[in-house]
Structure formats: C-alpha cells, structure tokens
Design an enzyme around this catalytic site. Structure first.
Site, PDB file in Angstrom:
ATOM      1  N   LYS A  41       0.925  17.958   1.581  1.00 45.29           N
ATOM      2  CA  LYS A  41       2.249  17.400   1.243  1.00 45.29           C
ATOM      3  C   LYS A  41       2.287  17.063  -0.253  1.00 45.29           C
ATOM      4  O   LYS A  41       3.260  17.387  -0.950  1.00 45.29           O
ATOM      5  CB  LYS A  41       2.501  16.149   2.111  1.00 45.29           C
ATOM      6  CG  LYS A  41       3.791  15.400   1.824  1.00 45.29           C
ATOM      7  CD  LYS A  41       4.980  16.048   2.509  1.00 45.29           C
ATOM      8  CE  LYS A  41       6.230  15.199   2.647  1.00 45.29           C
ATOM      9  NZ  LYS A  41       6.711  14.461   1.535  1.00 45.29           N
ATOM     10  N   TYR A  68      -8.665  10.548  -5.763  1.00 43.58           N
ATOM     11  CA  TYR A  68      -8.834   9.230  -6.380  1.00 43.58           C
ATOM     12  C   TYR A  68      -9.597   9.299  -7.702  1.00 43.58           C
ATOM     13  O   TYR A  68      -9.447   8.434  -8.557  1.00 43.58           O
ATOM     14  CB  TYR A  68      -9.517   8.265  -5.405  1.00 43.58           C
ATOM     15  CG  TYR A  68      -8.550   7.761  -4.367  1.00 43.58           C
ATOM     16  CD1 TYR A  68      -7.628   6.771  -4.679  1.00 43.58           C
ATOM     17  CD2 TYR A  68      -8.517   8.299  -3.086  1.00 43.58           C
ATOM     18  CE1 TYR A  68      -6.707   6.319  -3.752  1.00 43.58           C
ATOM     19  CE2 TYR A  68      -7.607   7.858  -2.149  1.00 43.58           C
ATOM     20  CZ  TYR A  68      -6.703   6.865  -2.484  1.00 43.58           C
ATOM     21  OH  TYR A  68      -5.787   6.418  -1.567  1.00 43.58           O
ATOM     22  N   ASN A 124       5.336  -1.923   1.787  1.00 45.85           N
ATOM     23  CA  ASN A 124       5.776  -3.152   2.454  1.00 45.85           C
ATOM     24  C   ASN A 124       4.795  -3.619   3.518  1.00 45.85           C
ATOM     25  O   ASN A 124       4.036  -2.796   4.024  1.00 45.85           O
ATOM     26  CB  ASN A 124       7.144  -2.906   3.108  1.00 45.85           C
ATOM     27  CG  ASN A 124       8.285  -3.136   2.142  1.00 45.85           C
ATOM     28  OD1 ASN A 124       8.200  -4.022   1.294  1.00 45.85           O
ATOM     29  ND2 ASN A 124       9.342  -2.350   2.276  1.00 45.85           N
ATOM     30  N   PRO A 125       4.773  -4.888   3.928  1.00 44.67           N
ATOM     31  CA  PRO A 125       5.571  -5.970   3.361  1.00 44.67           C
ATOM     32  C   PRO A 125       5.038  -6.291   1.952  1.00 44.67           C
ATOM     33  O   PRO A 125       3.850  -6.636   1.816  1.00 44.67           O
ATOM     34  CB  PRO A 125       5.364  -7.146   4.305  1.00 44.67           C
ATOM     35  CG  PRO A 125       4.484  -6.660   5.412  1.00 44.67           C
ATOM     36  CD  PRO A 125       3.926  -5.335   5.051  1.00 44.67           C
ATOM     37  N   ASP A 152      15.641  -6.066  -5.537  1.00 47.57           N
ATOM     38  CA  ASP A 152      16.727  -6.940  -5.061  1.00 47.57           C
ATOM     39  C   ASP A 152      17.592  -7.380  -6.256  1.00 47.57           C
ATOM     40  O   ASP A 152      18.821  -7.470  -6.142  1.00 47.57           O
ATOM     41  CB  ASP A 152      16.156  -8.193  -4.380  1.00 47.57           C
ATOM     42  CG  ASP A 152      15.108  -7.841  -3.348  1.00 47.57           C
ATOM     43  OD1 ASP A 152      15.342  -8.030  -2.156  1.00 47.57           O
ATOM     44  OD2 ASP A 152      14.034  -7.337  -3.742  1.00 47.57           O
ATOM     45  N   THR A 153      16.936  -7.651  -7.392  1.00 47.39           N
ATOM     46  CA  THR A 153      17.670  -8.078  -8.590  1.00 47.39           C
ATOM     47  C   THR A 153      18.571  -6.949  -9.089  1.00 47.39           C
ATOM     48  O   THR A 153      19.725  -7.183  -9.472  1.00 47.39           O
ATOM     49  CB  THR A 153      16.662  -8.516  -9.686  1.00 47.39           C
ATOM     50  OG1 THR A 153      15.915  -9.631  -9.196  1.00 47.39           O
ATOM     51  CG2 THR A 153      17.367  -8.910 -10.971  1.00 47.39           C
ATOM     52  N   HIS A 179      10.213 -10.468  -1.345  1.00 53.09           N
ATOM     53  CA  HIS A 179      11.038  -9.256  -1.211  1.00 53.09           C
ATOM     54  C   HIS A 179      11.325  -9.134   0.286  1.00 53.09           C
ATOM     55  O   HIS A 179      10.556  -8.545   1.034  1.00 53.09           O
ATOM     56  CB  HIS A 179      10.283  -8.025  -1.730  1.00 53.09           C
ATOM     57  CG  HIS A 179      10.966  -6.727  -1.366  1.00 53.09           C
ATOM     58  ND1 HIS A 179      12.222  -6.410  -1.803  1.00 53.09           N
ATOM     59  CD2 HIS A 179      10.578  -5.699  -0.574  1.00 53.09           C
ATOM     60  CE1 HIS A 179      12.572  -5.236  -1.312  1.00 53.09           C
ATOM     61  NE2 HIS A 179      11.592  -4.783  -0.554  1.00 53.09           N
TER      62      HIS A 179
HETATM   63  P1  NAD Z   1       6.466   7.686   4.356  1.00 51.29           P
HETATM   64  O1  NAD Z   1       6.003   7.490   5.755  1.00 51.29           O
HETATM   65  O2  NAD Z   1       7.528   8.702   4.041  1.00 51.29           O
HETATM   66  O3  NAD Z   1       5.217   8.004   3.413  1.00 51.29           O
HETATM   67  C1  NAD Z   1       4.017   7.306   3.467  1.00 51.29           C
HETATM   68  C2  NAD Z   1       2.956   8.235   2.892  1.00 51.29           C
HETATM   69  O4  NAD Z   1       1.727   7.496   2.757  1.00 51.29           O
HETATM   70  C3  NAD Z   1       2.645   9.449   3.800  1.00 51.29           C
HETATM   71  O5  NAD Z   1       2.790  10.649   3.030  1.00 51.29           O
HETATM   72  C4  NAD Z   1       1.184   9.227   4.228  1.00 51.29           C
HETATM   73  O6  NAD Z   1       0.455  10.429   4.397  1.00 51.29           O
HETATM   74  C5  NAD Z   1       0.660   8.396   3.052  1.00 51.29           C
HETATM   75  N1  NAD Z   1      -0.554   7.620   3.341  1.00 51.29           N
HETATM   76  C6  NAD Z   1      -0.808   6.820   4.427  1.00 51.29           C
HETATM   77  N2  NAD Z   1      -2.036   6.268   4.302  1.00 51.29           N
HETATM   78  C7  NAD Z   1      -2.552   6.702   3.120  1.00 51.29           C
HETATM   79  C8  NAD Z   1      -3.775   6.473   2.438  1.00 51.29           C
HETATM   80  N3  NAD Z   1      -4.723   5.685   2.950  1.00 51.29           N
HETATM   81  N4  NAD Z   1      -3.989   7.093   1.244  1.00 51.29           N
HETATM   82  C9  NAD Z   1      -3.027   7.903   0.715  1.00 51.29           C
HETATM   83  N5  NAD Z   1      -1.848   8.158   1.320  1.00 51.29           N
HETATM   84  C10 NAD Z   1      -1.615   7.569   2.508  1.00 51.29           C
HETATM   85  O7  NAD Z   1       6.959   6.235   3.866  1.00 51.29           O
HETATM   86  P2  NAD Z   1       7.954   5.935   2.646  1.00 51.29           P
HETATM   87  O8  NAD Z   1       9.352   5.947   3.113  1.00 51.29           O
HETATM   88  O9  NAD Z   1       7.545   6.772   1.480  1.00 51.29           O
HETATM   89  O10 NAD Z   1       7.559   4.418   2.367  1.00 51.29           O
HETATM   90  C11 NAD Z   1       6.284   4.086   1.849  1.00 51.29           C
HETATM   91  C12 NAD Z   1       6.130   2.571   1.785  1.00 51.29           C
HETATM   92  O11 NAD Z   1       7.063   2.029   0.824  1.00 51.29           O
HETATM   93  C13 NAD Z   1       6.446   1.861   3.116  1.00 51.29           C
HETATM   94  O12 NAD Z   1       5.511   0.814   3.334  1.00 51.29           O
HETATM   95  C14 NAD Z   1       7.847   1.309   2.893  1.00 51.29           C
HETATM   96  O13 NAD Z   1       8.144   0.202   3.721  1.00 51.29           O
HETATM   97  C15 NAD Z   1       7.733   0.924   1.435  1.00 51.29           C
HETATM   98  N6  NAD Z   1       8.999   0.697   0.747  1.00 51.29           N
HETATM   99  C16 NAD Z   1       9.032  -0.360  -0.080  1.00 51.29           C
HETATM  100  C17 NAD Z   1      10.201  -0.670  -0.766  1.00 51.29           C
HETATM  101  C18 NAD Z   1      10.205  -1.875  -1.663  1.00 51.29           C
HETATM  102  O14 NAD Z   1      11.261  -2.293  -2.147  1.00 51.29           O
HETATM  103  N7  NAD Z   1       9.070  -2.480  -1.941  1.00 51.29           N
HETATM  104  C19 NAD Z   1      11.348   0.119  -0.611  1.00 51.29           C
HETATM  105  C20 NAD Z   1      11.259   1.247   0.238  1.00 51.29           C
HETATM  106  C21 NAD Z   1      10.085   1.510   0.936  1.00 51.29           C
END
Ligand code: NAD
Length: 315
Positions: A41, A68, A124-125, A152-153, A179
């Site tokens: 991917k 890494y 998240n969280p 959020d801001t 958040h």
């Molecule tokens: P997603 O499921 O589309 O993608 C997650 C990716 O992480 C996948 O490609 C998976 O293979 C990879 N992954 C899992 N474990 C891994 C590891 N140990 N090493 C490397 N890669 C790994 O999810 P998403 O929609 O891209 O969201 C990702 C995160 O961001 C979630 O936790 C989501 O809640 C968070 N998020 C945060 C905010 C924020 O404001 N902070 C906003 C949106 C989403």
C-alpha cells in the site's frame, strides 16, 4: 543529521495518504518516505504521488516507500499508523487499547534509528497516544508533538470566520485541552482585528456573541459530520500535521496549540493535552502559560481528568 529535508510518514491509510500529498506539495521537503506494515500500500501511494513531480511548479521531491531505517536522517516523522474507531459504539478506551500497542511498537522501531527527528502524532485517541509515545522509550519530550486541538482550532476559525464572511486567518484564538469531547474555546482570548467578538459584532452589525455555545458544538461535531459523509476525515488533520512540520523545518518559532506532556504548567503534570506552544527546530521550544479565566482553567482540568481516566484503563 542529513543536509536534505527528509520527512517520514508512518501509516499509509486515509490520513497518511492525505498527509503525503500535503507535505509533498508544501515545498519544504526534498525527500518523503512512507512506511506501513502493508508495504505494498505504501509503495502504491508513493508511486502514485511521485508521478505528480514532473508537473510545473512541483518541486522535485523524492517520494518513496521505505522502512524504519529511513528514519535515521529524517528531520520529522509523522505517525498516522493504527485504526480509527471501527463503529460508532466502539469506546475511546477500546481504541486506546489497540493504538497504544501500535504506538509503542512504532516508537520502539523509530528510536532504534533516531532520537533527533521531531515526531508528530496524528493517531487517535490523540492525547492518550502522545503520552504513550512519551512513556514508551526515552525519546526527548520536546520532540514529541500531537496535532491535538490544532485541527479543532482550524475548524473553529473556519466556522467563526464564515459567520462574518471573513478570511479565517483574521480570526485568532484557540481551542485547548483534549482533542475530543472535552475540548473548549478560550473565549477570553478570541479576537478579530484585535477586538473581542462582542465588540467586533458592532463593527459588522452582527450578533454572533450569542452563538458561542453552538459554535463550539459545531466545531466538535465537524469531524463526525465529515465521517458520516465520506467515511473518514483526512485533509484537515493532514493540514495540521503539515503545519507543525513546516514550523519545525523552517524553525518558525510560531505559536500553535498542540498536544504535549505537561510538567506542572497550568498546575497539571503526567498528562498530554493541547496548550499553546512555541514551535521551532527543536519541536516544542516553550509551553506558554496564558492567563485563563477560572471557568477555562476548570475546563482544562476536566480535559486532563478525562484523558487520565482513559490512560488508567488501558490494558
Ligand atoms: P486507516 O485504517 O486508513 O490507516 C491506518 C494505517 O496504519 C493502515 O495502512 C495500516 O496498515 C497502518 N498500520 C497499522 N499498524 C501499523 C504499524 N505498526 N506500523 C506501520 N503502519 C501500521 O486509518 P486512517 O483513517 O488513516 O487513520 C489513522 C489514524 O489517524 C487513526 O487512529 C485515526 O483515528 C487518526 N485520525 C486522527 C485525527 C486527528 O485529528 N488527530 C483525524 C483523523 C484520523
């Protein structure tokens, strides 16, 4: 440190991919590397984006998938790895259980190769994983930054600016704390053209001051509204991650509300949450203790208690 600006993005999902595009198009990187346990991917996303680099006005960024080991000479590493809430009934604690393991493993892998790069957490969280990242290995605390309430801001500034039909860059103020559901607006510091909105209302003949509660409510619901319509959120937080990385790479010394581990500021410690910080090449260079009202201090304490309650329940 290498002389080129290398940024590594961990996680090639919705958020990682939007972040890749935001970072590559921000003219701050020479090289962007994407790492995912699903290597294919990461390879697909980076090859696709790399195909845009021959177009006019696009810098010749080297975009590739990697491992890494590529963290070795990175200036910044953005962590978007780990799942989102899988269904509306999944609790924050359940997600915290899953992603605390993901973040611990990612942090251990990164710290084999560097303790110099500034790490920006998006997973998240958010505040819980920012704290877990800090605890998982002896990485310098100032170099661990959660996007926190910067998103959020940004949403708040957009929503308030729309009320006055203004550019959100003219709206100043912060959402602080968690958040999440306990985030709050620091209304005592919100200003437009240097004026509190009570006074700015008079300038434009508006009455927005009466909408304070609904503006916060709308800001908090914005993410859910987007998820309902497109299944996930990505561009907003990608913009927030890019904004932090830019501040670091260009040593901007700008003030952004980001999640950081507190050590006594605002009377709080042993918790990560968002407060205004000066961001430069060393990450969080100073945590600003702004004068909050009694009500705002209470809201910050409430956020801290909530985040700690989730941390205490992680298995
Ligand atoms: P997603 O499921 O589309 O993608 C997650 C990716 O992480 C996948 O490609 C998976 O293979 C990879 N992954 C899992 N474990 C891994 C590891 N140990 N090493 C490397 N890669 C790994 O999810 P998403 O929609 O891209 O969201 C990702 C995160 O961001 C979630 O936790 C989501 O809640 C968070 N998020 C945060 C905010 C924020 O404001 N902070 C906003 C949106 C989403």
């Amino acid at each position: 440190m290498s002389e080129i600006n290398r940024i590594v993005i961990i996680g090639a999902g919705n958020v990682g991919t939007a972040t890749l595009s935001a970072v590559v198009n921000s003219n701050i990187a020479s090289e962007v590397v994407m790492v995912d346990i699903n290597h294919q991917k990461a390879e697909g996303e980076t090859t696709d984006l790399s195909d845009t680099t021959s177009f006019n006005y696009t810098p010749n960024v080297r975009v590739k998938s990697g491992t890494y080991e590529d963290c070795t000479h990175a200036q910044a590493i953005i962590i978007t790895a780990g799942p989102s809430i899988s269904n509306p009934n999944e609790s924050r604690t359940a997600l915290a259980n899953k992603n605390s393991k993901v973040i611990t493993s990612v942090m251990q892998s990164i710290s084999k190769y560097t303790k110099d790069a500034v790490i920006v957490l998006v997973t998240n969280p958010l505040d819980v994983v920012t704290y877990i990242a800090h605890k998982s290995c002896s990485y310098p605390s100032n170099k661990i930054i959660g996007t926190g309430t910067l998103l959020d801001t940004a949403r708040f500034r957009r929503i308030l600016a729309d009320k006055y039909a203004l550019d959100p860059k003219n709206v100043h103020g912060y959402i602080l704390g968690e958040h999440g559901s306990t985030a709050f607006v620091v209304w005592s510091l919100v200003n437009i053209a240097g004026m509190k909105i009570e006074d700015f209302d008079n300038v434009l003949g508006k009455n927005i001051v009466n909408e304070k509660e609904s503006i916060l409510d709308h800001t908090k619901k914005r993410g859910f509204e987007i998820v309902e319509k497109k299944g996930s959120t990505s561009f907003g937080v990608a913009g927030a991650a890019q904004r932090i990385v830019r501040a670091v790479l260009l040593d901007e010394k700008c003030i952004l509300p980001v999640s950081t581990v507190l050590t006594g500021e605002y009377g709080l410690s042993d918790v990560a949450l968002s407060v205004p910080c000066i961001i430069g090449k060393n990450g969080v260079e100073k945590i600003l203790e702004l004068p909050l009202t009694e009500e705002e201090c209470e809201a910050l304490n409430k956020s801290a208690d909530y985040i700690k309650s989730i941390l205490n329940n992680i298995e």
